[in-house]
Structures are given as C-alpha cells and as structure tokens.
Scaffold this motif. Structure first.
Motif, PDB file in Angstrom:
ATOM      1  N   ASN A  67      -2.857   1.355  -4.649  1.00 43.94           N
ATOM      2  CA  ASN A  67      -1.667   1.120  -5.480  1.00 43.94           C
ATOM      3  C   ASN A  67      -1.754   1.859  -6.800  1.00 43.94           C
ATOM      4  O   ASN A  67      -0.810   1.871  -7.559  1.00 43.94           O
ATOM      5  CB  ASN A  67      -1.440  -0.380  -5.714  1.00 43.94           C
ATOM      6  CG  ASN A  67      -2.634  -1.044  -6.311  1.00 43.94           C
ATOM      7  OD1 ASN A  67      -3.764  -0.660  -6.017  1.00 43.94           O
ATOM      8  ND2 ASN A  67      -2.416  -2.029  -7.147  1.00 43.94           N
ATOM      9  N   ASP A  68      -2.911   2.480  -7.055  1.00 38.93           N
ATOM     10  CA  ASP A  68      -3.096   3.099  -8.353  1.00 38.93           C
ATOM     11  C   ASP A  68      -4.100   4.250  -8.264  1.00 38.93           C
ATOM     12  O   ASP A  68      -4.935   4.260  -7.366  1.00 38.93           O
ATOM     13  CB  ASP A  68      -3.684   2.033  -9.281  1.00 38.93           C
ATOM     14  CG  ASP A  68      -3.072   2.129 -10.636  1.00 38.93           C
ATOM     15  OD1 ASP A  68      -2.439   3.156 -10.905  1.00 38.93           O
ATOM     16  OD2 ASP A  68      -3.244   1.181 -11.409  1.00 38.93           O
ATOM     17  N   LYS A  93      -0.694  -6.218  -2.913  1.00 43.45           N
ATOM     18  CA  LYS A  93      -0.719  -5.367  -4.106  1.00 43.45           C
ATOM     19  C   LYS A  93       0.088  -4.103  -3.871  1.00 43.45           C
ATOM     20  O   LYS A  93       0.882  -3.692  -4.708  1.00 43.45           O
ATOM     21  CB  LYS A  93      -2.161  -4.921  -4.395  1.00 43.45           C
ATOM     22  CG  LYS A  93      -2.980  -5.923  -5.117  1.00 43.45           C
ATOM     23  CD  LYS A  93      -4.294  -5.277  -5.506  1.00 43.45           C
ATOM     24  CE  LYS A  93      -5.305  -6.365  -5.778  1.00 43.45           C
ATOM     25  NZ  LYS A  93      -5.996  -6.238  -7.024  1.00 43.45           N
ATOM     26  N   ILE A  94      -0.136  -3.492  -2.727  1.00 41.57           N
ATOM     27  CA  ILE A  94       0.540  -2.224  -2.433  1.00 41.57           C
ATOM     28  C   ILE A  94       2.020  -2.489  -2.162  1.00 41.57           C
ATOM     29  O   ILE A  94       2.889  -1.757  -2.636  1.00 41.57           O
ATOM     30  CB  ILE A  94      -0.136  -1.496  -1.254  1.00 41.57           C
ATOM     31  CG1 ILE A  94      -1.506  -0.975  -1.688  1.00 41.57           C
ATOM     32  CG2 ILE A  94       0.670  -0.302  -0.749  1.00 41.57           C
ATOM     33  CD1 ILE A  94      -2.637  -1.795  -1.335  1.00 41.57           C
ATOM     34  N   GLU A  95       2.257  -3.560  -1.429  1.00 41.71           N
ATOM     35  CA  GLU A  95       3.638  -3.944  -1.122  1.00 41.71           C
ATOM     36  C   GLU A  95       4.432  -4.094  -2.424  1.00 41.71           C
ATOM     37  O   GLU A  95       5.522  -3.564  -2.588  1.00 41.71           O
ATOM     38  CB  GLU A  95       3.608  -5.285  -0.376  1.00 41.71           C
ATOM     39  CG  GLU A  95       4.812  -5.555   0.487  1.00 41.71           C
ATOM     40  CD  GLU A  95       4.611  -6.829   1.323  1.00 41.71           C
ATOM     41  OE1 GLU A  95       4.009  -7.802   0.835  1.00 41.71           O
ATOM     42  OE2 GLU A  95       5.062  -6.854   2.484  1.00 41.71           O
ATOM     43  N   PRO A 114       5.875   1.135   1.155  1.00 41.52           N
ATOM     44  CA  PRO A 114       4.436   1.141   0.858  1.00 41.52           C
ATOM     45  C   PRO A 114       3.732   2.411   1.346  1.00 41.52           C
ATOM     46  O   PRO A 114       2.871   2.937   0.653  1.00 41.52           O
ATOM     47  CB  PRO A 114       3.916  -0.090   1.600  1.00 41.52           C
ATOM     48  CG  PRO A 114       5.085  -0.992   1.746  1.00 41.52           C
ATOM     49  CD  PRO A 114       6.304  -0.123   1.805  1.00 41.52           C
ATOM     50  N   ILE A 115       4.118   2.894   2.499  1.00 36.94           N
ATOM     51  CA  ILE A 115       3.416   4.076   3.028  1.00 36.94           C
ATOM     52  C   ILE A 115       3.696   5.308   2.177  1.00 36.94           C
ATOM     53  O   ILE A 115       2.848   6.185   2.024  1.00 36.94           O
ATOM     54  CB  ILE A 115       3.750   4.319   4.531  1.00 36.94           C
ATOM     55  CG1 ILE A 115       2.804   5.365   5.138  1.00 36.94           C
ATOM     56  CG2 ILE A 115       5.193   4.736   4.741  1.00 36.94           C
ATOM     57  CD1 ILE A 115       1.380   4.952   5.256  1.00 36.94           C
ATOM     58  N   GLU A 116       4.900   5.337   1.564  1.00 36.34           N
ATOM     59  CA  GLU A 116       5.198   6.478   0.677  1.00 36.34           C
ATOM     60  C   GLU A 116       4.295   6.440  -0.551  1.00 36.34           C
ATOM     61  O   GLU A 116       3.785   7.462  -1.003  1.00 36.34           O
ATOM     62  CB  GLU A 116       6.668   6.438   0.237  1.00 36.34           C
ATOM     63  CG  GLU A 116       7.648   6.769   1.343  1.00 36.34           C
ATOM     64  CD  GLU A 116       9.086   6.630   0.867  1.00 36.34           C
ATOM     65  OE1 GLU A 116       9.673   7.641   0.478  1.00 36.34           O
ATOM     66  OE2 GLU A 116       9.607   5.494   0.871  1.00 36.34           O
ATOM     67  N   VAL A 169      -0.546   8.358  -3.525  1.00 37.51           N
ATOM     68  CA  VAL A 169      -1.759   8.069  -4.295  1.00 37.51           C
ATOM     69  C   VAL A 169      -3.010   8.616  -3.600  1.00 37.51           C
ATOM     70  O   VAL A 169      -3.953   9.049  -4.264  1.00 37.51           O
ATOM     71  CB  VAL A 169      -1.889   6.556  -4.587  1.00 37.51           C
ATOM     72  CG1 VAL A 169      -3.172   6.266  -5.341  1.00 37.51           C
ATOM     73  CG2 VAL A 169      -0.690   6.067  -5.384  1.00 37.51           C
ATOM     74  N   VAL A 170      -2.988   8.637  -2.291  1.00 33.92           N
ATOM     75  CA  VAL A 170      -4.180   9.109  -1.581  1.00 33.92           C
ATOM     76  C   VAL A 170      -4.461  10.578  -1.930  1.00 33.92           C
ATOM     77  O   VAL A 170      -5.610  11.022  -1.946  1.00 33.92           O
ATOM     78  CB  VAL A 170      -4.040   8.876  -0.051  1.00 33.92           C
ATOM     79  CG1 VAL A 170      -3.161   9.899   0.611  1.00 33.92           C
ATOM     80  CG2 VAL A 170      -5.403   8.832   0.618  1.00 33.92           C
ATOM     81  N   LYS A 171      -3.417  11.303  -2.293  1.00 31.11           N
ATOM     82  CA  LYS A 171      -3.611  12.707  -2.691  1.00 31.11           C
ATOM     83  C   LYS A 171      -4.442  12.797  -3.969  1.00 31.11           C
ATOM     84  O   LYS A 171      -5.263  13.691  -4.124  1.00 31.11           O
ATOM     85  CB  LYS A 171      -2.248  13.375  -2.947  1.00 31.11           C
ATOM     86  CG  LYS A 171      -1.527  13.737  -1.683  1.00 31.11           C
ATOM     87  CD  LYS A 171      -0.384  14.688  -1.983  1.00 31.11           C
ATOM     88  CE  LYS A 171       0.496  14.827  -0.765  1.00 31.11           C
ATOM     89  NZ  LYS A 171       1.897  14.591  -0.993  1.00 31.11           N
TER      90      LYS A 171
END
Ligand code: MSP
Length: 640
Positions: free
Chosen positions: A15-16, A55-57, A67-69, A74-76
């Motif tokens: 989420n961050d 948290k992500i939701e 959430p997947i967006e 963030v994974v980048k």
C-alpha cells in the motif's frame, strides 16, 4: 557438495513505497545471501509483496482505483529500489500471482486432509465498524465508538477457524528442542512466554473483506491475510504446483528474516500451519529491531516515515548499505538521522577505509613504477593478525552480528595504519630506495588491505570490486579461500586514482537542506514513467549562478597539497573561495587571471576556511584545468 541455503524477507505491504525499515531488511538478507554464496552455498533468496487485505483495499479505495492497480504501481517502486540497492534476490513473489494462490489452496487442502478437525466453521463476535469495515479490538472501543469516533456495533461473523490451541504444546516442545529457532534469544523468551499462556484458535477467513483469495468452495469468505501471506515462502518454491524441484532443494528455509513486530506470526502461526499440514518447519526466524526517528518507530500513521532516497542517489548504494549494517546492532532498535550517516561516511569510509587504500596504492605506485611490489612476505604482524581474526569474522557473519564483523575488519585496518606509521616507508624509500625490505612492507600493507576488502564484499559489493582491482587483485576472488594470506600477485599494475569516498562537508550538506525529512511517499511521478535522470530542465540549469570573476590573491592552504585559498573579485566585492587546484597551478600564476565560478553555492568549510563558491575546471585524471575566459570580459558577468 554445496549446501542449499534459503533466506526470505517479510513480504512488504504494497500500500506504500518502501522505507528505511524495508530497506534494512532487504540489505541484511542480501548481505547474508552474498556471504553464503561466496562461501560456496547454493543460495535462494526470496523477497516480495503482500498485496491482499484491508490495508491495500482501503488505500486503493482512497485513490479511487482497484487494489490491483495500486499494487501494480507500488510494486514497481520496490523493483526499482531493490535494483538501486544492489539487492541480489533470486525470486520476487507477489501474493496476487496465480502460483501463490495455488500454494495457499494446497496448504488448506493438506491441513484438512491430515485432520479434518483442524479447520472448523465457527462464529466470531466483536465490535464491528461499518465505515472502517473491520472488527475493532475491545480495548479501542469507548461508548460504542472506535478511536476515530466511528460508531461500532456488536456483530457476529461466521468464519473458518484453525485449531491453533492444539499446537500449544507441540510448539513449546519445538522451541525447547531447537533453541535457535527464534533469534536473538530475547525474542525466543518473549514468544515462549506468550505461547505458555495457552493459544486460542485462530479465525482464518473473513467475510467482511473482499480483496483476498476466496475460500475453497465458499467464495463469500476470503482467506485471512496472514495465512495467505505466510504461505508465500513455499508457494514461491512451487508448493501447490507439479514442479517440486525447488521445494525439495530449498525447503525448509534456513532464515525467515522479519522485524520484531511480526515474529509472533512467523514463530507461532506459521509453524503451527506447517505442523498441521505435515510439512517441515523453517530452521530459524530471525527478528531484527526497528529503525526509529526521535525514538519513535517509523510508521505511516505517525507521519515520521524515513525514505532516504536522496542519500542513496547522492552516495550510491554501498555507503548506505554499510551504514545500515554498521549502525544497527542486529535485533536492537536504532534511531536514524542524516547526521549519523554523514558522520559514519566521513569517519569510517572516507577516512579509514578510503584514505588508507589511496595512501597504500599511491606508495606502491610511486615506489614500484605503478605496480605491486616485487617481493611478497609470509612472516609479519599483519599476516598473524589477518590469520587470527578470520574465524572471528566468519563467526560474527554467521550469527548476523554484522556490526561486530565489521569491527573485526577494522581491527586489521587499524593495524595496517599503525604498521605504516611505524615503518615510515617514505623515509625508507628516501634512504635506501625501493629495496626488498620496502617491497615487503608495502606488499604486506596491500595484501592486508585486500583481506579487509574481501571482508567488506557482501556489504559493499560494487566498491569492493573497484578497490580490489585498484589493489591489483582479482575483483572476482572474494570466496572463502580469499580470506587467506598470500594471494596478491607481485609486480602487477595498481591504480592510483580519485578517492573511493570523497569527503563530504557535513555542515554544507545539512545546510543545503538535503536532509531526509520525514516525508510522505514520493509523488506519483516517481512511480510512473521515471524521468530521464541524466537530463535537467532549463529551469534547473538557470538556478546555477555562473559568474566571471578575477583572482586578486592566491595562497596555499596549510597542510593541504591540493587546496589554494583564492580571493576573487565578483564585480561588486571580494570573496574567498577554496579550490582544489594546487597540484596544477602556483598561486603566482593565478593572480590577475579571470575564471568562472558557481556563485550561489552554500558556504562550505574546507580545512577550516569558509569557501563561498566553486571554481570551474575540467578534470583530467583528477587534475584540474581551469576554464579560460577572455580577459576583456568584466568581473561579475553572468555565464549562461
Ligand atoms: N506484510 C507483512 C509481512 C508478511 S510476511 C509473511 C508486513 N509488511 S510491512 O510492510 O508492514 O513490513 C515488512 C517488514 O518491514 C517487516 O518485517 C517489518 O517488521 C519491517 N519493518 C516495518 N517497519 C519497520 C521499521 N521501522 N524498522 C525496521 N523494520 C520494520 O508486516
């Protein structure tokens, strides 16, 4: 036969963007992985992201995206940061991947198959908050409101439960039989006393959350985020797929590296799930301490998150990696400050490690025609010390006592400096020239330095390669046997060049406000298409005030070979600038000359003299060549 070695970090909530705590964890795991690899083990190093759950939701909902967006974006940042920090992971798992979902479903299937009684449908009652969509712990509820004032209602939810209570004794037995299972021992004691109080069954599904892996056959439930997340350690190895090759090779894990706040999940829930599924338990849960700011844990909710991206950009990965490991005792908490980083950088890296290397190489370069000395030496105090400390170093690395491992390397480094001072090679050279005795002295210094650098290799991989090649050593030889004395070749070229760690003027750095202020996550632009870092805008360029000035006076700076103190006329007054041009220019030839300066730099102190600007010069192999200006151009003219 190489041993297999499997190390994992916690998978970070997506989420961050990552902060210093996440960076520390990945650097520690990386240092262990690199060390094990060079000791000859077959290593598998896993990191990743935890992408399901509330948290992500919530974070995604706040931004009005799915959430997947959010996770994809963030994974980048994670990937980019781990690359920048030279993290050498072998795999990166995202819990939204299919391979992971299959692993989680397989775990539940195995638990149910071994004992159908271990998972049962039950009811979970508690204070439910509609607006937060979550159960609020009893102690956070007052007058039917949560801590943020939202109304809460006593609600009963039907969940699936895991019979954790049944594992109280098996876990205690496991701790007793495996005293290193939780490390360091303080963490073991905490967990043992927690379990000794008796474990309650654990609710492992939710109907109040949508963003997760649906429960097999009951899609209105999603699997509890911790059961989901913990399984990453085996789903990444292929558990739940038909390919078991990696699982057979690397499971059980040697180390699950996690912060102290989540040791309980790893040392209680995770082994209980594994026991219930009939799978072997990991060998060790290693719990590190927290990075703090002003003695408070860094956290998003406190708004004191530290993301020292500026430090990494400016100094590179290696000094920052070194700082993280040298500053924090594994297992204990540590305050972060930029000042502490700069102090370590100047004292340990620029001064101790960097200067000693430059000094030694310079001597070899000038006494032995740009080469390592022609004679080696097998009987001297540096060899004795290097041999004596090798097992100490290895033991400290083995027990994650990185700070002490580096202290061990520093014992040798200090001895090298003492040896140089005592032998006075410069005197020897003047008196008897580059004879055999001088050759031995300098070779000993270089060889001992080679060993110091081999010790630093897992911590500062790129700089070690550079240092070794400057020393005339093979940058690839950092394996277990390269800690042994006697490997530096004779009469091979050394490279005397710029300092590895140029000193930084701490006051000026802090003055320029490059501090890592506690900041919110970097703006979106850094997460989307990254701007080309090598280009700046015209506006950025125009911020630099370049001016023609006339040198009115010049003198050597005492005790410095490189620095000259210049008095320059800027058209409306005079100012002092300290410039590193003394090896090329005499003070006399400079007076009256016009040069270009950067006029709007913050003042910086160099050898105790305040410098107000910087003279522009080309640098040819570290030697300055001043830019020429037509003498007719008046002092004070702007250059653009
Ligand atoms: N997603 C869970 C872990 C699941 S593992 C199966 C999680 N994520 S986290 O992003 O909050 O934390 C990731 C790791 O960073 C954890 O090991 C955590 O302890 C660590 N840190 C988070 N804040 C920290 C500091 N301030 N200092 C050092 N590490 C800390 O927990």
């Amino acid at each position: 036969m190489p041993q297999s070695f499997y190390i994992t970090t916690a998978i970070h909530y997506v989420n961050d963007d990552p902060h210093i705590g996440h960076m520390y964890e990945n650097v520690v795991a990386d240092v262990v992985a690199r060390h094990r690899r060079r000791m000859g083990d077959q290593v598998w190093f896993l990191t990743g992201t935890d992408e399901h759950g509330q948290k992500i939701e919530r974070s995604a909902a706040k931004e009005g995206i799915r959430p997947i967006e959010l996770a994809d974006r963030v994974v980048k940042t994670h990937h980019a940061l781990w690359k920048k920090l030279d993290i050498s992971h072998d795999d990166f798992i995202r819990t939204t991947e299919d391979r992971h979902r299959l692993g989680v479903l397989e775990l539940i299937r195995r638990i149910e198959k071994r004992d159908p009684d271990d998972i049962y449908a039950g009811e979970h009652s508690g204070w439910y908050c509609q607006s937060e969509e979550t159960f609020i712990p009893e102690n956070q509820v007052r007058d039917k409101r949560d801590e943020s004032g939202h109304p809460v209602e006593w609600t009963t939810e039907s969940n699936y439960f895991f019979r954790l209570s049944r594992f109280t004794q098996p876990l205690l037995d496991h701790y007793a039989a495996n005293p290193d299972f939780i490390y360091p021992p303080t963490r073991m004691n905490e967990i043992r006393s927690f379990v000794e109080q008796g474990l309650k069954d654990l609710s492992i599904s939710r109907t109040s959350i949508k963003w997760g892996i649906p429960w097999p056959g009951k899609p209105e439930h999603v699997i509890y985020v911790w059961m989901d997340a913990l399984t990453n350690y085996i789903s990444a190895l292929g558990f739940g797929s038909s390919d078991h090759e990696k699982l057979d090779r690397f499971w059980p894990a040697n180390i699950h590296l996690v912060g102290k706040d989540i040791v309980r999940f790893h040392a209680v829930y995770w082994p209980a799930f594994l026991m219930a599924a009939g799978l072997p338990l990991p060998r060790q849960i290693a719990g590190h301490g927290w990075w703090l700011r002003d003695n408070e844990k860094i956290s998003k909710s406190l708004g004191n998150v530290v993301r020292p991206y500026n430090i990494i950009d400016e100094f590179g990965a290696d000094p920052f990696r070194y700082f993280l490991l040298r500053e924090m005792v594994f297992g204990q908490d540590q305050n972060y400050s930029d000042e502490a980083f700069l102090a370590r950088y100047n004292a340990d890296l620029a001064n101790d490690l960097g200067n000693t290397l430059s000094r030694a190489i310079k001597m070899s370069d000038s006494y032995f025609g740009g080469k390592t000395p022609p004679t080696a030496c097998d009987d001297n105090e540096l060899k004795r010390l290097a041999t004596e400390i090798e097992p100490d170093y290895l033991r400290e690395m083995e027990t994650l006592a990185f700070q002490r491992a580096m202290d061990v390397a520093w014992r040798l480094l200090t001895a090298i400096n003492g040896y140089i001072v005592a032998r006075e090679p410069w005197k020897k050279f003047k008196e008897t020239g580059a004879d055999e005795s001088l050759s031995r002295v300098i070779w000993n210094v270089l060889e001992a330095l080679r060993i110091v650098w081999v010790m630093m290799a897992p911590v500062m991989p790129a700089t070690t390669r550079e240092a070794l090649s400057r020393l005339g050593a093979d940058p690839d030889r950092i394996g277990a046997d390269s800690l042994t004395w006697g490997q530096l070749a004779n009469s091979v070229p050394v490279r005397a060049t710029d300092p590895l760690f140029p000193r930084i003027d701490t006051a000026a750095y802090i003055g320029e406000k490059k501090m890592t202020d506690p900041t919110p996550a970097p703006p979106e632009t850094t997460q989307a298409a990254a701007p080309d870092q090598s280009k700046i805008s015209i506006d950025e360029f125009m911020k630099v005030d370049l001016r023609v000035v006339e040198i009115r006076a010049a003198e050597k700076v005492e005790k410095s070979k490189k620095l000259l103190k210049l008095t320059v006329f800027t058209g409306d007054g005079e100012r002092t600038i300290v410039a590193g041009i003394a090896t090329k220019y005499t003070p006399e030839e400079l007076v009256g000359r016009k040069v270009v300066i950067v006029a709007n730099l913050n003042p910086a102190k160099l050898m105790g003299i305040e410098s107000n600007g910087m003279v522009l010069a080309a640098s040819i192999d570290g030697e300055a060549s001043l830019l020429s200006v037509d003498p007719a151009v008046p002092a004070g003219t702007k250059v653009k």
